[in-house]
Design an enzyme around this catalytic site. Structure first.
Site, PDB file in Angstrom:
ATOM      1  N   ASP A  44       1.244  -3.396 -10.593  1.00  0.00           N
ATOM      2  CA  ASP A  44      -0.095  -3.032 -10.119  1.00  0.00           C
ATOM      3  C   ASP A  44      -0.001  -1.768  -9.271  1.00  0.00           C
ATOM      4  O   ASP A  44       1.078  -1.367  -8.816  1.00  0.00           O
ATOM      5  CB  ASP A  44      -0.778  -4.180  -9.373  1.00  0.00           C
ATOM      6  CG  ASP A  44      -0.087  -4.583  -8.083  1.00  0.00           C
ATOM      7  OD1 ASP A  44       0.729  -3.797  -7.567  1.00  0.00           O
ATOM      8  OD2 ASP A  44      -0.362  -5.677  -7.582  1.00  0.00           O
ATOM      9  N   LEU A  45      -1.128  -1.112  -9.111  1.00  0.00           N
ATOM     10  CA  LEU A  45      -1.185   0.155  -8.392  1.00  0.00           C
ATOM     11  C   LEU A  45      -1.154  -0.105  -6.886  1.00  0.00           C
ATOM     12  O   LEU A  45      -1.867  -0.985  -6.380  1.00  0.00           O
ATOM     13  CB  LEU A  45      -2.447   0.929  -8.768  1.00  0.00           C
ATOM     14  CG  LEU A  45      -2.614   1.226 -10.264  1.00  0.00           C
ATOM     15  CD1 LEU A  45      -3.879   2.030 -10.504  1.00  0.00           C
ATOM     16  CD2 LEU A  45      -1.404   1.962 -10.811  1.00  0.00           C
ATOM     17  N   ASP A  65      -6.324  -4.152 -11.177  1.00  0.00           N
ATOM     18  CA  ASP A  65      -5.365  -3.034 -11.286  1.00  0.00           C
ATOM     19  C   ASP A  65      -3.981  -3.534 -11.713  1.00  0.00           C
ATOM     20  O   ASP A  65      -2.979  -2.838 -11.533  1.00  0.00           O
ATOM     21  CB  ASP A  65      -5.256  -2.289  -9.956  1.00  0.00           C
ATOM     22  CG  ASP A  65      -4.662  -3.149  -8.842  1.00  0.00           C
ATOM     23  OD1 ASP A  65      -5.016  -4.343  -8.755  1.00  0.00           O
ATOM     24  OD2 ASP A  65      -3.839  -2.640  -8.064  1.00  0.00           O
TER      25      ASP A  65
END
Length: 489
Positions: free
Chosen positions: A376-377, A419
């Site tokens: 994930d970001l 995300d």
């Protein structure tokens, strides 16, 4: 040798349409009957005055060797037209008179059966019942095919549909159906439908106060991603049987080599298999070739009602196994090539359902080394809070495109949610995984000043479910160590 009619009748005989159902009935009848019939025909001298059913009968007599036309007589009286069939093994002569010949085809058949000897009548009735059974199986088959080939139907749901047909009273009627899939050279229990024990079986049978006729009501019980099809599956799913225990069995080997369904007494199986699966009496085995040199097979039995496995059950199981084999192969490659057209509308990559269908498909392919990445970001929530959701959406799109541009065609990326993304790298060496992810992370930072954290699990493709759990745990560790990290197990 049949006596030939005059040429004036021939065109009418040639054009007579015999219902395929009657043709099937007679084909089965000729297989069962052990005696021949001598036929006498009385026919009107004017071809236009002959009932169509009489032309049909003559066409039938010319088509099946058990009938021999011994005598043909012309008449000028309509009501004298008739057909007589006699055999030395029968007490009475079957007579089909003019009144019967004039009737609708179905009524003419009914009258013929009614006037036949009890032996012939019972044989024809039995064949009609079996033909009706086959028609019912095909009706269920039509529903299965329609559902099976829908783009949104996963392989898992197709398995459920097929196994429901195999065990349902509207088709196969087996008590239990166990699907084994070849896994790392051995066979593993993959899916199961049927009662777990005597008590559950009794409760199940108590529910059926009326006939089981509606397959749709059973198929609608499937839920996407359901962990278990039955309590029995919950208990025995994942059981592994060594391949040599079955391949060394002559009957099993014959079934695989001939692609045919067989039944065998459990006494012909290794005691370990009998105990693991709680087998009794006899079982049916139907092999399926999912992919070149990769096998699956159904093991079915009547464990709880104790009835012998009938030839009808063998025939139905063989039909559904072959049908499902074709569907599965088609669906596997359809899923792998098109990812079922389940695309995330924002990033234009596969969505979570696409991921679920993909991993369902990959289990049926030849085993290979894969890396499963969950990432994930970093600080994505901060981007949304600071710059708004429009900027956050733009970042997700840029990241997805960056991955697509830097991954191979055989690799796959999915937006798992928010995300969070899943990447599956196929046929890649473990030491290459870090450099691929690091390159993407570096480019992401250059273009957006954002990084990601990733957890990676490396292993065999048939272990993909457990690989996800490991990768997810590694992502949690990576985030806990300060983000912008890649953890590989």
């Amino acid at each position: 040798m049949n006596i030939k009619l005059l040429e004036k009748y021939q065109s009418k005989i040639n054009s007579a349409y015999v219902n395929p159902g009657i043709t099937l009935l007679l084909e089965n009848f000729t297989k069962e009957v052990l005696f021949d019939f001598e036929v006498t025909v009385k026919i009107h001298s004017d071809p236009l005055q002959v009932p169509d059913n009489l032309y049909k009968l003559i066409k039938i007599f010319n088509s099946f060797s058990i009938f021999t036309i011994k005598n043909i007589e012309e008449t000028n009286l309509l009501e004298e037209q008739k057909v007589e069939l006699k055999s030395f093994q029968m007490e009475n002569i079957i007579e089909i008179n003019y009144e019967t010949l004039k009737k609708e085809e179905s009524m003419a058949l009914y009258e013929t059966i009614k006037n036949a000897s009890s032996l012939v009548g019972s044989m024809l009735t039995d064949i009609l019942l079996n033909s009706s059974k086959i028609a019912n199986v095909f009706r269920a088959s039509r529903i299965i095919l329609e559902k099976g080939y829908k783009p949104g139907t996963s392989i898992d749901e197709m398995i459920y549909i097929t196994m429901t047909a195999i065990t349902g009273g509207f088709a196969g009627g087996f008590n239990r159906a166990i699907l084994f899939v070849e896994d790392s050279g051995d066979f593993k229990v993959h899916r199961v439908i049927g009662p777990e024990n005597e008590m559950e079986a009794h409760k199940t049978y108590e529910k059926f106060e009326t006939l089981e006729t509606n397959i749709d009501s059973y198929l609608s019980q499937y839920e996407f991603g359901m962990s278990y099809f039955s309590n029995l599956e919950k208990r025995i799913k994942g059981i592994i049987i060594k391949k040599e225990l079955l391949i060394d069995n002559d009957l099993f080997k014959y079934a695989v080599e001939s692609h045919s369904t067989i039944k065998l007494p459990v006494s012909r199986l290794e005691e370990k298999i009998v105990n693991l699966l709680d087998l009794r009496g006899e079982i049916a085995i139907s092999p399926i070739e999912i992919e070149d040199e990769k096998l699956a097979f159904y093991l079915c039995d009547n464990r709880y009602n104790g009835k012998p496995i009938t030839d009808d059950q063998i025939e139905i199981l063989d039909y559904y196994a072959k049908e499902s084999g074709v569907m599965w192969q088609n669906k596997i490659y359809q899923s792998l090539l098109k990812k079922d057209a389940q695309i995330d509308s924002l990033t234009e990559i596969g969505n979570r359902r696409s991921y679920e269908n993909y991993i369902s498909s990959i289990k049926y392919l030849k085993n290979q080394k894969i890396a499963l990445v969950v990432l994930d970001l970093d600080n994505f929530k901060k981007v949304n809070d600071t710059y708004g959701h429009e900027e956050g959406d733009s970042l997700l799109k840029k990241f997805a495109q960056l991955c697509v541009d830097n991954l191979r065609k055989k690799d796959n990326i999915f937006r798992y949610g928010g995300d969070e993304f899943v990447i599956i790298l196929g046929g890649v060496k473990k030491e290459e995984v870090y450099s691929i992810l690091e390159r993407i992370n570096s480019k992401l930072k250059q273009e957006t000043n954002v990084t990601f954290s990733a957890g990676v699990a490396y292993g065999e493709s048939h272990e993909i479910d457990s690989l996800f759990n490991i990768a997810d745990e590694n992502l949690y560790i990576a985030k806990g160590q300060g983000k912008n990290n890649i953890i590989i197990t």
